[in-house]
Design a protein around this motif. Structure first.
Motif, PDB file in Angstrom:
ATOM      1  N   ALA A 176      13.118 -23.114  47.798  1.00  0.00           N
ATOM      2  CA  ALA A 176      13.786 -21.815  47.903  1.00  0.00           C
ATOM      3  C   ALA A 176      13.672 -21.004  46.611  1.00  0.00           C
ATOM      4  CB  ALA A 176      15.257 -22.012  48.255  1.00  0.00           C
ATOM      5  N   SER A 177      13.162 -21.603  45.547  1.00  0.00           N
ATOM      6  CA  SER A 177      13.080 -20.877  44.275  1.00  0.00           C
ATOM      7  C   SER A 177      11.992 -19.807  44.338  1.00  0.00           C
ATOM      8  CB  SER A 177      12.798 -21.836  43.119  1.00  0.00           C
ATOM      9  OG  SER A 177      11.446 -22.220  43.104  1.00  0.00           O
ATOM     10  N   LEU A 178      12.240 -18.694  43.672  1.00  0.00           N
ATOM     11  CA  LEU A 178      11.284 -17.581  43.700  1.00  0.00           C
ATOM     12  C   LEU A 178       9.942 -17.975  43.105  1.00  0.00           C
ATOM     13  CD1 LEU A 178      13.632 -14.615  42.678  1.00  0.00           C
ATOM     14  CD2 LEU A 178      12.739 -15.163  44.957  1.00  0.00           C
ATOM     15  N   LYS A 179       9.964 -18.748  42.044  1.00  0.00           N
ATOM     16  CA  LYS A 179       8.718 -19.158  41.379  1.00  0.00           C
ATOM     17  C   LYS A 179       7.843 -19.991  42.327  1.00  0.00           C
ATOM     18  CE  LYS A 179       7.209 -21.332  37.090  1.00  0.00           C
ATOM     19  NZ  LYS A 179       7.634 -22.010  35.867  1.00  0.00           N
ATOM     20  N   ILE A 180       8.440 -20.966  42.980  1.00  0.00           N
ATOM     21  CA  ILE A 180       7.683 -21.814  43.908  1.00  0.00           C
ATOM     22  C   ILE A 180       7.239 -21.003  45.122  1.00  0.00           C
ATOM     23  CG2 ILE A 180       7.821 -23.844  45.423  1.00  0.00           C
ATOM     24  CD1 ILE A 180       7.813 -24.628  42.489  1.00  0.00           C
ATOM     25  N   LYS A 181       8.105 -20.129  45.626  1.00  0.00           N
ATOM     26  CA  LYS A 181       7.737 -19.322  46.786  1.00  0.00           C
ATOM     27  C   LYS A 181       6.560 -18.398  46.469  1.00  0.00           C
ATOM     28  CE  LYS A 181      11.330 -18.036  49.561  1.00  0.00           C
ATOM     29  NZ  LYS A 181      12.634 -17.438  49.862  1.00  0.00           N
ATOM     30  N   ARG A 182       6.522 -17.881  45.249  1.00  0.00           N
ATOM     31  CA  ARG A 182       5.381 -17.025  44.875  1.00  0.00           C
ATOM     32  C   ARG A 182       4.086 -17.841  44.861  1.00  0.00           C
ATOM     33  NH1 ARG A 182       9.208 -14.921  40.820  1.00  0.00           N
ATOM     34  NH2 ARG A 182      10.051 -13.009  41.700  1.00  0.00           N
TER      35      ARG A 182
ATOM     36  N   LEU B  31      28.549 -32.836  47.770  1.00  0.00           N
ATOM     37  CA  LEU B  31      29.357 -32.416  46.619  1.00  0.00           C
ATOM     38  C   LEU B  31      28.597 -32.582  45.306  1.00  0.00           C
ATOM     39  CD1 LEU B  31      32.841 -33.858  47.647  1.00  0.00           C
ATOM     40  CD2 LEU B  31      32.069 -31.479  47.777  1.00  0.00           C
ATOM     41  N   GLY B  32      27.778 -33.622  45.200  1.00  0.00           N
ATOM     42  CA  GLY B  32      26.970 -33.815  43.995  1.00  0.00           C
ATOM     43  C   GLY B  32      25.878 -32.767  43.838  1.00  0.00           C
ATOM     44  N   TYR B  33      25.350 -32.310  44.974  1.00  0.00           N
ATOM     45  CA  TYR B  33      24.283 -31.306  44.940  1.00  0.00           C
ATOM     46  C   TYR B  33      24.784 -29.896  44.651  1.00  0.00           C
ATOM     47  CZ  TYR B  33      21.277 -27.726  46.893  1.00  0.00           C
ATOM     48  OH  TYR B  33      20.558 -26.579  47.066  1.00  0.00           O
ATOM     49  N   LEU B  34      25.952 -29.551  45.149  1.00  0.00           N
ATOM     50  CA  LEU B  34      26.398 -28.152  45.126  1.00  0.00           C
ATOM     51  C   LEU B  34      26.392 -27.484  43.753  1.00  0.00           C
ATOM     52  CD1 LEU B  34      29.115 -27.926  47.892  1.00  0.00           C
ATOM     53  CD2 LEU B  34      26.797 -27.036  47.886  1.00  0.00           C
ATOM     54  N   PRO B  35      26.853 -28.130  42.678  1.00  0.00           N
ATOM     55  CA  PRO B  35      26.780 -27.426  41.385  1.00  0.00           C
ATOM     56  C   PRO B  35      25.354 -27.005  41.021  1.00  0.00           C
ATOM     57  CG  PRO B  35      28.170 -29.364  41.203  1.00  0.00           C
ATOM     58  CD  PRO B  35      27.526 -29.421  42.561  1.00  0.00           C
ATOM     59  N   PHE B  36      24.386 -27.860  41.327  1.00  0.00           N
ATOM     60  CA  PHE B  36      22.983 -27.527  41.031  1.00  0.00           C
ATOM     61  C   PHE B  36      22.462 -26.480  42.010  1.00  0.00           C
ATOM     62  CE2 PHE B  36      23.709 -31.935  39.749  1.00  0.00           C
ATOM     63  CZ  PHE B  36      23.411 -31.838  38.402  1.00  0.00           C
ATOM     64  N   GLY B  37      22.771 -26.669  43.292  1.00  0.00           N
ATOM     65  CA  GLY B  37      22.318 -25.714  44.301  1.00  0.00           C
ATOM     66  C   GLY B  37      22.851 -24.323  44.046  1.00  0.00           C
ATOM     67  N   ILE B  38      24.138 -24.241  43.706  1.00  0.00           N
ATOM     68  CA  ILE B  38      24.744 -22.934  43.422  1.00  0.00           C
ATOM     69  C   ILE B  38      24.132 -22.322  42.173  1.00  0.00           C
ATOM     70  CG2 ILE B  38      26.894 -21.832  42.659  1.00  0.00           C
ATOM     71  CD1 ILE B  38      28.349 -23.675  44.676  1.00  0.00           C
TER      72      ILE B  38
ATOM     73  N   GLU C 255      22.170 -18.859  42.510  1.00  0.00           N
ATOM     74  CA  GLU C 255      22.667 -17.668  41.818  1.00  0.00           C
ATOM     75  C   GLU C 255      21.643 -17.132  40.826  1.00  0.00           C
ATOM     76  OE1 GLU C 255      26.727 -18.002  40.517  1.00  0.00           O
ATOM     77  OE2 GLU C 255      27.332 -17.774  42.613  1.00  0.00           O
ATOM     78  N   LYS C 256      20.850 -18.008  40.253  1.00  0.00           N
ATOM     79  CA  LYS C 256      19.762 -17.558  39.380  1.00  0.00           C
ATOM     80  C   LYS C 256      18.791 -16.680  40.172  1.00  0.00           C
ATOM     81  CE  LYS C 256      16.570 -19.644  36.109  1.00  0.00           C
ATOM     82  NZ  LYS C 256      15.995 -20.870  35.579  1.00  0.00           N
ATOM     83  N   LYS C 257      18.495 -17.112  41.398  1.00  0.00           N
ATOM     84  CA  LYS C 257      17.612 -16.333  42.273  1.00  0.00           C
ATOM     85  C   LYS C 257      18.274 -15.010  42.668  1.00  0.00           C
ATOM     86  CE  LYS C 257      16.993 -17.510  46.635  1.00  0.00           C
ATOM     87  NZ  LYS C 257      16.561 -18.214  47.848  1.00  0.00           N
ATOM     88  N   LEU C 258      19.562 -15.050  43.006  1.00  0.00           N
ATOM     89  CA  LEU C 258      20.274 -13.836  43.406  1.00  0.00           C
ATOM     90  C   LEU C 258      20.370 -12.836  42.254  1.00  0.00           C
ATOM     91  CD1 LEU C 258      23.051 -15.516  45.566  1.00  0.00           C
ATOM     92  CD2 LEU C 258      21.202 -14.049  46.399  1.00  0.00           C
ATOM     93  N   LEU C 259      20.546 -13.337  41.038  1.00  0.00           N
ATOM     94  CA  LEU C 259      20.558 -12.446  39.869  1.00  0.00           C
ATOM     95  C   LEU C 259      19.198 -11.772  39.694  1.00  0.00           C
ATOM     96  CD1 LEU C 259      22.606 -14.587  37.333  1.00  0.00           C
ATOM     97  CD2 LEU C 259      23.221 -12.311  38.168  1.00  0.00           C
ATOM     98  N   ALA C 260      18.127 -12.526  39.913  1.00  0.00           N
ATOM     99  CA  ALA C 260      16.787 -11.941  39.802  1.00  0.00           C
ATOM    100  C   ALA C 260      16.551 -10.900  40.894  1.00  0.00           C
ATOM    101  CB  ALA C 260      15.730 -13.043  39.881  1.00  0.00           C
ATOM    102  N   GLN C 261      17.112 -11.112  42.073  1.00  0.00           N
ATOM    103  CA  GLN C 261      16.893 -10.196  43.192  1.00  0.00           C
ATOM    104  C   GLN C 261      17.782  -8.954  43.119  1.00  0.00           C
ATOM    105  OE1 GLN C 261      17.570 -13.099  46.371  1.00  0.00           O
ATOM    106  NE2 GLN C 261      15.456 -12.804  47.028  1.00  0.00           N
ATOM    107  N   TYR C 262      19.053  -9.131  42.733  1.00  0.00           N
ATOM    108  CA  TYR C 262      20.013  -8.034  42.841  1.00  0.00           C
ATOM    109  C   TYR C 262      20.525  -7.505  41.503  1.00  0.00           C
ATOM    110  CZ  TYR C 262      19.998  -9.472  47.697  1.00  0.00           C
ATOM    111  OH  TYR C 262      19.611  -9.792  48.971  1.00  0.00           O
TER     112      TYR C 262
ATOM    113  N   PRO D 282      35.111 -15.716  43.615  1.00  0.00           N
ATOM    114  CA  PRO D 282      34.851 -17.109  43.224  1.00  0.00           C
ATOM    115  C   PRO D 282      33.718 -17.726  44.050  1.00  0.00           C
ATOM    116  CG  PRO D 282      36.883 -16.967  44.480  1.00  0.00           C
ATOM    117  CD  PRO D 282      36.414 -15.555  44.267  1.00  0.00           C
ATOM    118  N   ALA D 283      33.159 -18.815  43.556  1.00  0.00           N
ATOM    119  CA  ALA D 283      31.997 -19.433  44.210  1.00  0.00           C
ATOM    120  C   ALA D 283      32.332 -20.079  45.558  1.00  0.00           C
ATOM    121  CB  ALA D 283      31.368 -20.459  43.277  1.00  0.00           C
ATOM    122  N   LEU D 284      33.307 -20.986  45.575  1.00  0.00           N
ATOM    123  CA  LEU D 284      33.555 -21.770  46.790  1.00  0.00           C
ATOM    124  C   LEU D 284      34.975 -21.721  47.328  1.00  0.00           C
ATOM    125  CD1 LEU D 284      31.596 -25.054  45.978  1.00  0.00           C
ATOM    126  CD2 LEU D 284      31.031 -23.382  47.731  1.00  0.00           C
ATOM    127  N   PHE D 285      35.932 -21.589  46.446  1.00  0.00           N
ATOM    128  CA  PHE D 285      37.330 -21.654  46.866  1.00  0.00           C
ATOM    129  C   PHE D 285      38.004 -20.323  46.619  1.00  0.00           C
ATOM    130  CE2 PHE D 285      35.950 -25.859  45.380  1.00  0.00           C
ATOM    131  CZ  PHE D 285      36.034 -26.531  46.584  1.00  0.00           C
TER     132      PHE D 285
END
Length: 195
Positions: free
Chosen positions: A21-27, A157-164, A168-175, A187-190
């Protein structure tokens, strides 16, 4: 050993999800696929669905044992949490094209920009789909309080901090600034409790 394999399978799935899903890999994938890249999202969705079903099928074959004593109360709470999580996940697609998200409408997602969604569940949390999945996996664990269910939940739960972080790095690049402003308010999740 089967529990370790189950954990590794989830980690490989989540790692591949983040990378693909990363922009770099998708390119890079678009450069190699050319005009057929418009089918990438559909291929990715089908591949992900296949892997998730494989992981769940594998986990069903593992002899498991209860961690908690099953009860009607746990079952009820599990159903309620999973139901609420499912509703949140479904509502997170409101205002978005589910068929486009799954890739059934072929398009170049590096060219076609979606609008930044900030309405509906996105008014409360930035990642309602992840919040919904937490509730679904927690509900499933309470419904079937076995070690395999716990591994499903802990892997998420172990993945989410990395996934988020990477999403968000991708969303910052896009928006850009629009996402910075949105992130500073929501907030992110709660969800924040109103004072």
């Amino acid at each position: 050993m089967p529990y370790l394999i189950l954990t590794v399978l989830w980690m490989l799935f989540y790692l591949s999800h983040t990378l693909l899903a990363s922009l770099k890999i998708k390119r890079k994938i678009r450069a190699s696929m050319g005009r057929t890249y418009k089918w990438y999202r559909l291929l990715y969705s089908l591949g992900s669905l296949f892997v998730i079903f494989f992981i769940l099928f594998y986990s069903a074959l593992i002899p498991s044992f209860p961690i908690l004593v099953p009860s009607e109360l746990l079952t009820y709470i599990g159903f309620v949490l999973a139901g609420i999580g499912t509703m949140i996940a479904i509502k997170s697609f409101k205002g978005q094209s589910l068929s486009r998200f799954l890739g059934m409408e072929p398009h170049d997602d590096l060219e076609v920009k979606e609008l930044l969604t900030t309405l509906g569940p996105y008014e409360w949390v930035r990642h309602p789909l992840y919040a919904g999945l937490i509730l679904v996996f927690l509900g499933f664990f309470l419904y079937l309080p076995h070690l395999t269910s716990l591994i499903h939940l802990l892997a998420l739960l172990g993945y989410l901090p990395f996934g988020i972080y990477f999403e968000e790095k991708k969303l910052l690049a896009q928006y850009g600034q629009a996402y910075v402003d949105y992130r500073s308010k929501v907030p992110a999740l709660f969800p924040k409790l109103k004072k």
